[in-house]
Design a protein around this motif. Structure first.
Motif, short mmCIF file in Angstrom:
data_model
loop_
_atom_site.label_atom_id
_atom_site.label_comp_id
_atom_site.label_asym_id
_atom_site.label_seq_id
_atom_site.Cartn_x
_atom_site.Cartn_y
_atom_site.Cartn_z
N GLU A 6 12.85 2.16 5.65
CA GLU A 6 13.12 3.23 6.76
C GLU A 6 13.21 2.42 8.25
OE1 GLU A 6 11.34 7.11 7.06
OE2 GLU A 6 12.71 7.91 5.46
N ASN A 7 11.90 1.87 8.29
CA ASN A 7 11.80 1.07 9.72
C ASN A 7 10.74 0.01 9.43
OD1 ASN A 7 12.05 0.59 12.40
ND2 ASN A 7 11.71 3.04 12.92
N TYR A 8 10.23 -0.50 10.55
CA TYR A 8 9.35 -1.53 10.36
C TYR A 8 8.33 -1.44 11.80
CZ TYR A 8 11.86 -4.36 13.70
OH TYR A 8 12.61 -4.89 15.09
N HIS A 9 7.03 -1.83 11.64
CA HIS A 9 6.32 -1.96 12.70
C HIS A 9 5.97 -3.55 12.83
CE1 HIS A 9 3.00 -0.88 15.59
NE2 HIS A 9 2.40 -1.52 14.92
N LEU A 10 5.55 -3.82 13.98
CA LEU A 10 5.41 -5.36 14.27
C LEU A 10 4.08 -5.28 15.30
CD1 LEU A 10 5.54 -8.50 14.24
CD2 LEU A 10 7.34 -8.06 15.92
N GLU A 11 3.25 -6.08 15.03
CA GLU A 11 2.10 -6.29 15.94
C GLU A 11 1.54 -7.80 15.75
OE1 GLU A 11 -2.08 -4.51 14.36
OE2 GLU A 11 -0.36 -3.38 13.44
N ILE B 197 16.14 -8.66 6.30
CA ILE B 197 15.77 -9.97 5.72
C ILE B 197 14.84 -10.86 6.69
CG2 ILE B 197 18.10 -11.13 6.36
CD1 ILE B 197 18.16 -12.65 3.42
N PHE B 198 14.25 -11.93 6.07
CA PHE B 198 13.46 -12.59 6.92
C PHE B 198 13.30 -13.77 5.99
CE2 PHE B 198 9.75 -12.46 10.10
CZ PHE B 198 10.14 -13.63 10.66
N LYS C 54 1.72 -9.27 11.99
CA LYS C 54 1.69 -8.28 10.82
C LYS C 54 2.70 -7.40 11.04
CE LYS C 54 -1.23 -4.63 9.30
NZ LYS C 54 -2.44 -3.90 9.27
N LEU C 55 3.64 -7.82 10.01
CA LEU C 55 4.90 -6.93 10.10
C LEU C 55 5.07 -5.81 8.83
CD1 LEU C 55 7.84 -6.84 11.06
CD2 LEU C 55 8.50 -8.66 9.52
N THR C 56 5.00 -4.62 9.32
CA THR C 56 4.94 -3.77 8.14
C THR C 56 6.14 -2.83 8.05
OG1 THR C 56 2.38 -3.32 8.65
CG2 THR C 56 3.61 -1.81 7.34
N PHE C 57 6.71 -2.85 6.72
CA PHE C 57 7.88 -2.11 6.42
C PHE C 57 7.66 -0.57 6.07
CE2 PHE C 57 9.00 -6.50 6.70
CZ PHE C 57 10.09 -6.47 7.01
N LEU C 58 7.95 0.24 6.53
CA LEU C 58 7.59 1.68 6.29
C LEU C 58 8.51 2.47 5.52
CD1 LEU C 58 6.74 2.44 10.20
CD2 LEU C 58 5.12 1.97 8.38
N ASN C 59 8.17 3.20 4.60
CA ASN C 59 8.65 3.95 3.57
C ASN C 59 9.72 3.03 2.88
OD1 ASN C 59 7.55 6.48 3.84
ND2 ASN C 59 8.81 6.66 5.90
N CYS C 60 9.23 1.99 2.33
CA CYS C 60 10.19 0.89 1.55
C CYS C 60 10.58 1.30 0.18
CB CYS C 60 9.32 -0.18 1.58
SG CYS C 60 10.16 -1.85 1.12
N LEU C 61 11.99 1.26 0.16
CA LEU C 61 12.26 1.68 -1.29
C LEU C 61 12.08 0.47 -2.31
CD1 LEU C 61 13.90 3.61 -3.12
CD2 LEU C 61 15.92 2.42 -2.20
N LYS C 62 12.24 -0.77 -1.86
CA LYS C 62 12.17 -1.74 -2.72
C LYS C 62 12.05 -3.25 -1.93
CE LYS C 62 17.31 -2.03 -3.73
NZ LYS C 62 18.35 -2.05 -4.72
N TYR C 63 11.66 -4.18 -2.54
CA TYR C 63 11.64 -5.42 -1.89
C TYR C 63 11.70 -6.52 -2.76
CZ TYR C 63 6.82 -6.26 -3.39
OH TYR C 63 5.64 -6.13 -4.42
N SER C 64 11.77 -7.68 -2.22
CA SER C 64 11.87 -8.95 -3.02
C SER C 64 11.33 -10.12 -2.26
CB SER C 64 13.52 -9.42 -3.24
OG SER C 64 13.53 -10.67 -3.95
N GLU D 281 1.05 -0.99 0.06
CA GLU D 281 0.18 0.18 0.17
C GLU D 281 0.57 1.22 0.09
OE1 GLU D 281 -3.34 1.97 2.90
OE2 GLU D 281 -3.52 -0.10 2.83
N GLY D 282 0.86 1.69 -1.04
CA GLY D 282 1.81 2.92 -1.19
C GLY D 282 3.25 2.70 -1.17
N SER D 283 4.16 3.14 -0.19
CA SER D 283 5.50 2.69 0.02
C SER D 283 5.65 1.86 1.20
CB SER D 283 6.35 4.00 -0.03
OG SER D 283 6.05 4.70 1.56
N SER D 284 4.57 1.04 1.56
CA SER D 284 4.48 0.28 2.81
C SER D 284 4.34 -1.05 2.16
CB SER D 284 3.53 0.55 3.80
OG SER D 284 3.60 1.68 4.70
#
Length: 139
Positions: free
Chosen positions: A129-134, A116-117, A49-59, A24-27
């Motif tokens: 930039e960071n992540y949020h975990l719940e 990396i997970f 629920k692990l959300t990566f905030l302001n994500c530049l890129k992912y694989s 969703e957007g850059s998350s």
């Protein structure tokens, strides 16, 4: 390369985490079952629920534990143990999977981290930039 282990008192289910990825957007958000076998605070069916905030890129690729231990990934099990979530200290501009999805074009990249997970049947990497975990129970 150095790394910081981020799964110190929790982890994904080692057998069937059933990872769901949404953007969703850059998350980028990963939803998955947590390991209730060795962490008593979780019950069967609990999820993270692990959300990566302001994500530049992912694989999110199909590298699994068997391939990893057979040396089919750019990291070796002697560098980073399988099955955990880490923040890596790398030059991620050159050390990142060739097949990836770019979400945004950030000009200020100073606050970005390489994560990396290792899941049972997949490997997720991102630069964010960071992540949020719940944690939650799926009803």
């Amino acid at each position: 390369m150095t790394n910081t282990l981020l799964t110190t008192d929790w982890n994904a289910d080692p057998n069937a985490p059933e990872v769901e990825l949404t953007v969703e957007g850059s998350s980028v958000t990963l939803n998955f079952f947590v390991n209730c076998f060795i962490y008593e605070k979780f019950k069967e069916g609990d999820k993270a629920k692990l959300t990566f905030l302001n994500c530049l890129k992912y694989s999110f690729n199909s590298m699994n534990d068997e391939g990893y231990y057979m040396g089919q990934y750019r990291y070796k099990y002697t560098d980073i143990p399988w099955g955990e979530f880490y923040r890596l200290d790398t030059n991620w501009e050159t050390d990142f999977p060739a097949r990836h999805t770019t979400l945004t074009d950030m000009t200020d990249k100073r606050n970005l981290n390489h994560y990396i997970f290792f899941f049972k049947d997949n490997t997720f990497e991102c630069i964010a930039e960071n992540y949020h975990l719940e944690f939650y129970r799926d009803s």
